[in-house]
Motif scaffolding. Structure first.
Motif, PDB file in Angstrom:
ATOM      1  N   UNK A 101       0.749  -1.356  -0.001  1.00 11.14           N
ATOM      2  CA  UNK A 101       0.066   0.035  -0.027  1.00 11.14           C
ATOM      3  C   UNK A 101       0.787   1.125   0.036  1.00 11.14           C
ATOM      4  N   UNK A 102       0.188   2.301  -0.071  1.00  8.99           N
ATOM      5  CA  UNK A 102       1.056   3.751  -0.224  1.00  8.99           C
ATOM      6  C   UNK A 102       1.541   3.606   1.363  1.00  8.99           C
ATOM      7  N   UNK A 103       2.567   4.361   1.211  1.00 10.31           N
ATOM      8  CA  UNK A 103       3.370   4.548   2.763  1.00 10.31           C
ATOM      9  C   UNK A 103       3.079   6.424   2.973  1.00 10.31           C
ATOM     10  N   UNK A 104       2.760   6.382   4.240  1.00  9.05           N
ATOM     11  CA  UNK A 104       2.397   7.657   4.831  1.00  9.05           C
ATOM     12  C   UNK A 104       3.921   8.191   5.396  1.00  9.05           C
ATOM     13  N   UNK A 105       4.089   9.176   5.435  1.00 12.13           N
ATOM     14  CA  UNK A 105       5.499   9.833   5.911  1.00 12.13           C
ATOM     15  C   UNK A 105       5.447  10.937   6.772  1.00 12.13           C
ATOM     16  N   UNK A 106       6.393  10.778   7.818  1.00 14.41           N
ATOM     17  CA  UNK A 106       6.128  11.853   9.032  1.00 14.41           C
ATOM     18  C   UNK A 106       7.282  13.053   8.424  1.00 14.41           C
TER      19      UNK A 106
ATOM     20  N   UNK B  34       4.283   5.837  -7.816  1.00 12.20           N
ATOM     21  CA  UNK B  34       3.827   6.778  -6.925  1.00 12.20           C
ATOM     22  C   UNK B  34       4.510   8.183  -7.207  1.00 12.20           C
ATOM     23  N   UNK B  36       5.047  11.530  -5.030  1.00 19.01           N
ATOM     24  CA  UNK B  36       4.653  12.346  -3.701  1.00 19.01           C
ATOM     25  C   UNK B  36       5.199  13.584  -3.953  1.00 19.01           C
ATOM     26  N   UNK B  43       5.741  17.736   5.252  1.00 18.92           N
ATOM     27  CA  UNK B  43       6.314  16.238   4.770  1.00 18.92           C
ATOM     28  C   UNK B  43       5.805  15.877   3.565  1.00 18.92           C
ATOM     29  N   UNK B  44       6.382  14.588   3.171  1.00 17.02           N
ATOM     30  CA  UNK B  44       6.067  13.949   1.905  1.00 17.02           C
ATOM     31  C   UNK B  44       4.389  13.635   2.071  1.00 17.02           C
ATOM     32  N   UNK B  46       1.274  12.151  -0.461  1.00 15.68           N
ATOM     33  CA  UNK B  46       0.953  11.106  -1.720  1.00 15.68           C
ATOM     34  C   UNK B  46       0.093  11.974  -2.569  1.00 15.68           C
ATOM     35  N   UNK B  51      -1.306   1.227  -9.322  1.00 15.69           N
ATOM     36  CA  UNK B  51      -1.065  -0.212  -8.935  1.00 15.69           C
ATOM     37  C   UNK B  51      -1.414  -1.066 -10.128  1.00 15.69           C
TER      38      UNK B  51
END
Lengths: 114, 115
Positions: A101-106, B34, B36, B43-44, B46, B51
């Motif tokens: 899945x997509x990754x959520x960043x801090x 992706x 970003x 922050x980064x 999306x 997919x």
């Protein structure tokens, strides 16, 4: 909206010292990651963590690095003996029920090693 | 190993101009793709993802990207940019057949939109 948080935002340390960078992933996520970005370079993968163990690590992630999920919410990156070249922005990320899945960043922790 | 290329690291354009950012990757198998975005001081986040299915994907804020498998590309587009699109844009690839879930990032495109 849930988000990944990181502390501290900026850490300054002397070469050879140990640092611990902290992250609180999104609460129902199962996969956790650390990335870093040296100034002017690409964001690089360090390590992924799932089910309380490392699932993958890069060649950067040597014996000086370790990760831990000490409780149900925090995810930490420890650098045992920092070097000048460890100076970088360190990003924590999390993803949900699938590692694809997509990754959520801090927001990142800027580490400066003097 | 996966590698991701983004060219034209610095892009300066005026409001209402069209934007296209290129992204090429080296892995020949099945990939998740992706884009970003990182706004100044943030922050980064999306922007959009691919997919499977329709190779033309639409994301937030009017952005879209097209996956062209034969060209190993996933280019980002926006027909008419706004000042608020000033940000750094990162393409990222996950090569799922490696059985891992690491993201490989491009070097990023610093986009400045002049009002």
């Amino acid at each position: 909206e849930p988000e990944v948080t990181q502390t501290p935002s900026h850490q300054v340390t002397q070469m050879g010292q140990e640092v611990i960078l902290r992250c609180v992933p999104i609460s129902n996520h199962l996969y956790f990651y650390w990335y870093r970005q040296i100034l002017g370079q690409k964001v690089e993968f360090l390590v992924s963590f799932y089910n309380n163990e490392i699932s993958e690590k890069s060649e950067i992630f040597d014996d000086q690095f370790s990760v831990e999920r000490p409780d149900g919410s925090n995810f930490t990156l420890k650098i045992r003996s920092t070097k000048l070249e460890d100076s970088a922005m360190y990003f924590c990320a999390s993803s949900g029920t699938s590692g694809y899945n997509e990754q959520f960043f801090g927001p990142g922790t800027r580490l400066t090693v003097l | 190993a996966q590698s991701v290329s983004q060219h034209n690291h610095h892009v300066i354009l005026s409001e209402a101009a069209s934007l296209e950012l290129g992204c090429n990757y080296s892995y020949g198998g099945t990939v998740n793709l992706f884009w970003y975005v990182q706004y100044p001081g943030q922050h980064l986040q999306l922007l959009l993802k691919y997919f499977s299915g329709d190779p033309l994907v639409k994301g937030i804020k009017g952005f879209e990207a097209e996956f062209i498998k034969s060209k190993f590309s996933f280019n980002l587009r926006k027909p008419s940019v706004q000042w608020s699109d000033t940000a750094e844009y990162f393409c990222a690839v996950n090569a799922i057949l490696y059985g891992n879930n690491r993201l490989a990032f491009g070097k990023g495109n610093q986009v400045v939109v002049i009002p």
